[in-house]
Motif scaffolding. Structure first.
Motif, mmCIF file in Angstrom:
data_model
loop_
_atom_site.group_PDB
_atom_site.id
_atom_site.type_symbol
_atom_site.label_atom_id
_atom_site.label_comp_id
_atom_site.label_asym_id
_atom_site.label_seq_id
_atom_site.Cartn_x
_atom_site.Cartn_y
_atom_site.Cartn_z
ATOM 1 N N GLU A 250 36.007 37.560 49.732
ATOM 2 C CA GLU A 250 36.762 38.749 50.080
ATOM 3 C C GLU A 250 38.188 38.321 50.352
ATOM 4 O O GLU A 250 38.438 37.382 51.107
ATOM 5 C CB GLU A 250 36.160 39.420 51.326
ATOM 6 C CG GLU A 250 36.953 40.643 51.747
ATOM 7 C CD GLU A 250 36.347 41.325 52.960
ATOM 8 O OE1 GLU A 250 35.264 40.918 53.396
ATOM 9 O OE2 GLU A 250 36.980 42.264 53.461
ATOM 10 N N CYS A 251 39.113 39.027 49.734
ATOM 11 C CA CYS A 251 40.523 38.705 49.923
ATOM 12 C C CYS A 251 40.997 39.272 51.252
ATOM 13 O O CYS A 251 40.823 40.450 51.537
ATOM 14 C CB CYS A 251 41.344 39.297 48.778
ATOM 15 S SG CYS A 251 43.112 39.012 48.964
ATOM 16 N N ALA A 252 41.582 38.408 52.090
ATOM 17 C CA ALA A 252 42.060 38.850 53.402
ATOM 18 C C ALA A 252 43.326 39.680 53.270
ATOM 19 O O ALA A 252 43.708 40.396 54.183
ATOM 20 C CB ALA A 252 42.318 37.644 54.297
ATOM 21 N N THR A 253 43.975 39.600 52.129
ATOM 22 C CA THR A 253 45.248 40.296 51.956
ATOM 23 C C THR A 253 45.058 41.720 51.456
ATOM 24 O O THR A 253 45.561 42.673 52.022
ATOM 25 C CB THR A 253 46.147 39.517 50.981
ATOM 26 O OG1 THR A 253 46.332 38.204 51.496
ATOM 27 C CG2 THR A 253 47.497 40.193 50.828
ATOM 28 N N CYS A 254 44.268 41.891 50.377
ATOM 29 C CA CYS A 254 44.124 43.229 49.796
ATOM 30 C C CYS A 254 42.725 43.803 49.966
ATOM 31 O O CYS A 254 42.478 44.960 49.639
ATOM 32 C CB CYS A 254 44.504 43.215 48.308
ATOM 33 S SG CYS A 254 43.305 42.392 47.246
ATOM 34 N N GLY A 255 41.781 43.007 50.486
ATOM 35 C CA GLY A 255 40.444 43.533 50.743
ATOM 36 C C GLY A 255 39.526 43.538 49.539
ATOM 37 O O GLY A 255 38.382 43.979 49.639
ATOM 38 N N THR B 42 41.569 31.895 43.986
ATOM 39 C CA THR B 42 42.564 32.912 44.309
ATOM 40 C C THR B 42 42.005 34.296 44.033
ATOM 41 O O THR B 42 41.086 34.464 43.239
ATOM 42 C CB THR B 42 43.845 32.728 43.466
ATOM 43 O OG1 THR B 42 43.488 32.768 42.083
ATOM 44 C CG2 THR B 42 44.510 31.395 43.762
ATOM 45 N N CYS B 43 42.569 35.284 44.712
ATOM 46 C CA CYS B 43 42.146 36.675 44.512
ATOM 47 C C CYS B 43 42.522 37.121 43.103
ATOM 48 O O CYS B 43 43.667 36.951 42.684
ATOM 49 C CB CYS B 43 42.833 37.558 45.547
ATOM 50 S SG CYS B 43 42.518 39.318 45.289
ATOM 51 N N PRO B 44 41.582 37.715 42.347
ATOM 52 C CA PRO B 44 41.903 38.157 40.985
ATOM 53 C C PRO B 44 42.825 39.370 40.963
ATOM 54 O O PRO B 44 43.396 39.689 39.929
ATOM 55 C CB PRO B 44 40.533 38.486 40.382
ATOM 56 C CG PRO B 44 39.639 38.721 41.549
ATOM 57 C CD PRO B 44 40.172 37.894 42.684
ATOM 58 N N ILE B 45 42.989 40.040 42.074
ATOM 59 C CA ILE B 45 43.842 41.223 42.122
ATOM 60 C C ILE B 45 45.267 40.860 42.532
ATOM 61 O O ILE B 45 46.220 41.155 41.835
ATOM 62 C CB ILE B 45 43.281 42.265 43.110
ATOM 63 C CG1 ILE B 45 41.853 42.651 42.723
ATOM 64 C CG2 ILE B 45 44.192 43.500 43.160
ATOM 65 C CD1 ILE B 45 41.710 43.299 41.367
ATOM 66 N N CYS B 46 45.396 40.197 43.698
ATOM 67 C CA CYS B 46 46.742 39.927 44.209
ATOM 68 C C CYS B 46 47.103 38.445 44.163
ATOM 69 O O CYS B 46 48.208 38.079 44.567
ATOM 70 C CB CYS B 46 46.895 40.471 45.626
ATOM 71 S SG CYS B 46 45.936 39.571 46.862
ATOM 72 N N THR B 47 46.169 37.600 43.702
ATOM 73 C CA THR B 47 46.365 36.149 43.499
ATOM 74 C C THR B 47 46.607 35.376 44.785
ATOM 75 O O THR B 47 47.032 34.228 44.738
ATOM 76 C CB THR B 47 47.506 35.846 42.503
ATOM 77 O OG1 THR B 47 48.768 36.112 43.111
ATOM 78 C CG2 THR B 47 47.341 36.646 41.223
#
Ligand SMILES: [Zn+2]
Length: 108
Positions: free
Chosen positions: A23-28, A6-11
């Motif tokens: 690379e997170c597709a949601t927050c970049g 999972t993304c460490p920023i927005c999960t």
């Protein structure tokens, strides 16, 4: 089964794989793929689930570090180890440790 990556920023789950991480597709947000057990399921070119200790056959010529003298198609890699990241297969060819993308091998 390990936890999904999972993304460490927005999960958000299911980040995109990049050259050396995700690379997170949601927050970049981009991060490196050295996070503990973030291996997940590794499937070969035919969708067969791979596990550490399997033997695989390389189906596409691989360049190592962009240089000549890579790994030829048809090379067997014995006793692979699965690792986290974009190149989840850790194996040895001619005594040299290499990392291979799962889509470039099939289970032997
Ligand atoms: Zn994110």
């Amino acid at each position: 089964m390990s936890d999904p990556i999972t993304c460490p920023i927005c999960t958000m789950p299911e980040p995109l794989a990049t050259a050396d991480g995700f690379e997170c597709a949601t927050c970049g947000h981009e991060w490196l793929a050295d996070i503990g057990d973030g291996i997940g399921e590794v499937r070969d070119a035919h969708g067969t689930l791979l596990a550490s200790g399997d033997d695989v056959i390389v189906i596409k010529e691989l360049k190592l570090d962009g240089k000549a003298g890579g790994v030829k198609a048809g090379t067997k890699v014995k006793g692979i180890r699965l690792v986290a990241g974009d190149h989840p297969i850790d194996g040895k060819v001619n005594g040299r440790g290499i990392l291979i993308k799962a889509e470039f091998v099939r289970k032997a």
